[in-house]
Design an enzyme around this catalytic site. Structure first.
Site, PDB file in Angstrom:
ATOM      1  N   THR A   1       0.225  -1.481  -0.411  1.00  0.00           N
ATOM      2  CA  THR A   1       0.188   0.213   0.132  1.00  0.00           C
ATOM      3  C   THR A   1       1.027   1.337   0.161  1.00  0.00           C
ATOM      4  O   THR A   1       0.146   2.162  -0.451  1.00  0.00           O
ATOM      5  CB  THR A   1      -0.807   0.128   1.181  1.00  0.00           C
TER       6      THR A   1
ATOM      7  N   SER B   1       4.731  -6.556  -1.705  1.00  0.00           N
ATOM      8  CA  SER B   1       4.890  -6.529  -0.448  1.00  0.00           C
ATOM      9  C   SER B   1       5.440  -8.091   0.142  1.00  0.00           C
ATOM     10  O   SER B   1       5.358  -9.316  -0.713  1.00  0.00           O
ATOM     11  CB  SER B   1       3.411  -6.330   0.236  1.00  0.00           C
TER      12      SER B   1
ATOM     13  N   HIS C   1       4.867  -9.544   2.967  1.00  0.00           N
ATOM     14  CA  HIS C   1       4.234 -10.517   4.136  1.00  0.00           C
ATOM     15  C   HIS C   1       3.322 -11.597   3.408  1.00  0.00           C
ATOM     16  O   HIS C   1       2.306 -12.838   3.454  1.00  0.00           O
ATOM     17  CB  HIS C   1       3.273 -10.258   5.018  1.00  0.00           C
TER      18      HIS C   1
ATOM     19  N   CYS D   1      -9.358  -6.703   2.448  1.00  0.00           N
ATOM     20  CA  CYS D   1      -9.198  -5.248   3.022  1.00  0.00           C
ATOM     21  C   CYS D   1     -11.119  -5.381   2.954  1.00  0.00           C
ATOM     22  O   CYS D   1     -11.400  -4.258   3.518  1.00  0.00           O
ATOM     23  CB  CYS D   1      -8.857  -4.909   1.896  1.00  0.00           C
TER      24      CYS D   1
HETATM   25  N1  PLP Z   1      -2.647  -5.226  -3.993  1.00  0.00           N
HETATM   26  C1  PLP Z   1      -2.948  -5.963  -3.904  1.00  0.00           C
HETATM   27  C2  PLP Z   1      -2.912  -6.730  -5.403  1.00  0.00           C
HETATM   28  C3  PLP Z   1      -2.885  -6.720  -2.986  1.00  0.00           C
HETATM   29  O1  PLP Z   1      -3.600  -8.132  -3.151  1.00  0.00           O
HETATM   30  C4  PLP Z   1      -2.678  -6.002  -1.637  1.00  0.00           C
HETATM   31  C5  PLP Z   1      -2.707  -6.906  -0.207  1.00  0.00           C
HETATM   32  O2  PLP Z   1      -4.124  -7.586  -0.881  1.00  0.00           O
HETATM   33  C6  PLP Z   1      -1.922  -4.647  -2.022  1.00  0.00           C
HETATM   34  C7  PLP Z   1      -1.966  -4.434  -2.894  1.00  0.00           C
HETATM   35  C8  PLP Z   1      -2.184  -4.779  -0.460  1.00  0.00           C
HETATM   36  O3  PLP Z   1      -0.687  -4.691   0.607  1.00  0.00           O
HETATM   37  P1  PLP Z   1      -0.210  -4.345   2.187  1.00  0.00           P
HETATM   38  O4  PLP Z   1      -0.887  -5.158   2.707  1.00  0.00           O
HETATM   39  O5  PLP Z   1       1.040  -5.402   1.602  1.00  0.00           O
HETATM   40  O6  PLP Z   1      -0.052  -3.171   2.162  1.00  0.00           O
END
Ligand code: PLP
Length: 400
Positions: free
Chosen positions: A72, A215, A217, A340
């Site tokens: 993010t 990211s 994780h 989310c």
């Molecule tokens: N973009 C995609 C395609 C994702 O699947 C996610 C997380 O689920 C994100 C962005 C956001 O990742 P983070 O939680 O590491 O900020």
């Protein structure tokens, strides 16, 4: 009770190798990488090595990799950093124009909305087809003289569909070449590769990518670390002011253990990519075959152009959140919509953009496999799911 984790697209456990690699940097090797003494230099070396691993993996230069806290943040930084630079440094462009899609993660959509709200950009949100794929022709048509950024995700997190990233990269290159004489600004291409990095080709030159976010994780590294690739020469203004860390593009003392973890995670992805993709694909086929035997269940997303780890279904007459709770009672962790968006009552924006009715979207169920998923686990899910669906359909007979 058995515990079966099929929510690897939401997050993954930290793998023992990664934990072992990062651990010394909490205790013995705790230095601040900006300091010239021994401890500082040890930390600096560890950061440099991690950066180099990631750069090699992407076919990039080390100084093009910026460490962040998550995808993010990388996505916010990519959009805001580029747009601020164009808005205030290219006087012929009053409103930099962004092209994105309606199925992006909220990190992209909300960033774009914010940029519109503060008057820094105008944004076109492109539709997708029933599989969730953006049409290249729509991108071509949406391009205006002020277009400076195309931001299309590599793999959709809710349905696993893979977007035509290489083709989009080629289109942008072609348009940039034809624009050279009357150039206001080049068009830059960002992709959110958070769900792709583990399984798909992410060579930035081959794909024509200028900015790439991901990211740790989702790759068996801990939560709290991400990276952004920024091609040299992309106009950019940092969004976090302070010290000169990360080539002056992201201030703040570097999180050395987590950076080491991300470097190790990428090293392991590189080593295991082919094998783990094959294994997961096999298990996913088994899962799909079993789940589709249940009546009133369909697979969503593209049938072949799909990330290996994600299988999403729409279940008629059963509500997503209710399925998750009953599956959880049976020891199975899955997801409905993205992590989310669950918790909000709104239907998934991805499924509605793909043409599903809100009622159908509420019945979505996503299984996302990981490196530890076994055939036994898949067999168990295939056995248990029909009972769960039957129970819910009985409770809501009018919906069937
Ligand atoms: N973009 C995609 C395609 C994702 O699947 C996610 C997380 O689920 C994100 C962005 C956001 O990742 P983070 O939680 O590491 O900020």
């Amino acid at each position: 009770m058995k515990k079966i984790y099929l929510d690897n697209a939401a997050t993954t456990p930290v793998s023992p190798e990664i934990l072992a690699a990062m651990e010394p940097y909490f205790t013995n090797k705790f230095g601040n990488a900006s300091e010239p003494h021994f401890w500082g230099q040890e930390a600096r070396k560890a950061i440099d090595e991690a950066r180099e691993k990631i750069a090699n993996f992407l076919g990039a230069k080390p100084k093009e990799i910026i460490f962040t806290s998550c995808a993010t943040e990388s996505i916010n930084l990519a959009h805001k950093g580029l747009i601020e630079s164009i808005k205030y440094q290219v006087s012929s462009i009053k409103y930099p124009h962004i092209i994105t899609s309606r199925v992006e993660h909220k990190a992209v959509l909300e960033t774009c909305k914010h940029l519109e709200k503060i008057g820094w950009a105008k944004v076109t949100y492109l539709p997708v087809d029933k599989y969730g794929i953006v049409d290249i022709k729509d991108i071509r048509q949406a391009i205006r003289p002020e277009t400076v950024l195309v931001s299309i995700m590599y793999t959709n997190n809710e349905v696993g569909t893979i977007e035509p990233i290489g083709k989009i990269g080629r289109l942008i290159k072609e348009i940039n070449q034809s624009r050279i004489s009357n150039l206001k600004s080049k068009i830059f291409f960002h992709t959110d590769a958070t769900q792709a990095i583990q399984y798909l080709d992410c060579n930035v030159d081959g794909l024509g990518i200028d900015l790439l976010s991901f990211s740790g994780h989702k790759l068996y590294a801990p939560k709290g670390i991400g990276a952004l690739y920024i091609r040299s020469g992309v106009p950019f203004v940092r969004q976090q002011d302070g010290g000169g860390q990360e080539y002056n593009l992201r201030a703040g003392t570097e999180n050395v253990p987590y950076i080491v973890a991300l470097g190790k995670a990428i090293e392991l992805v590189e080593q295991n990519k082919v094998h783990s993709t094959k294994c997961i694909e096999k298990l996913k086929s088994k899962l799909i075959e079993g789940v589709l035997k249940i009546s009133g269940v369909k697979l969503v997303g593209h049938p072949t152009n799909q990330a290996p780890h994600i299988a999403t279904f729409i279940v008629e007459g059963a509500e997503g959140e209710a399925m998750l709770l009953l599956l959880s009672d049976k020891g199975i962790a899955a997801s409905s919509g993205s992590a989310c968006t669950s918790g909000l009552l709104k239907p998934s924006h991805v499924l509605t953009a793909m043409g599903y009715k809100p009622q159908e979207a509420h019945g979505s169920l996503r299984f996302s496999l990981g490196k530890d998923t076994t055939l036994k686990e898949i067999d168990y899910v295939v056995k248990v799911l029909p009972e769960v669906i039957k129970k819910l359909r009985k409770m809501a007979p009018k919906l069937i």
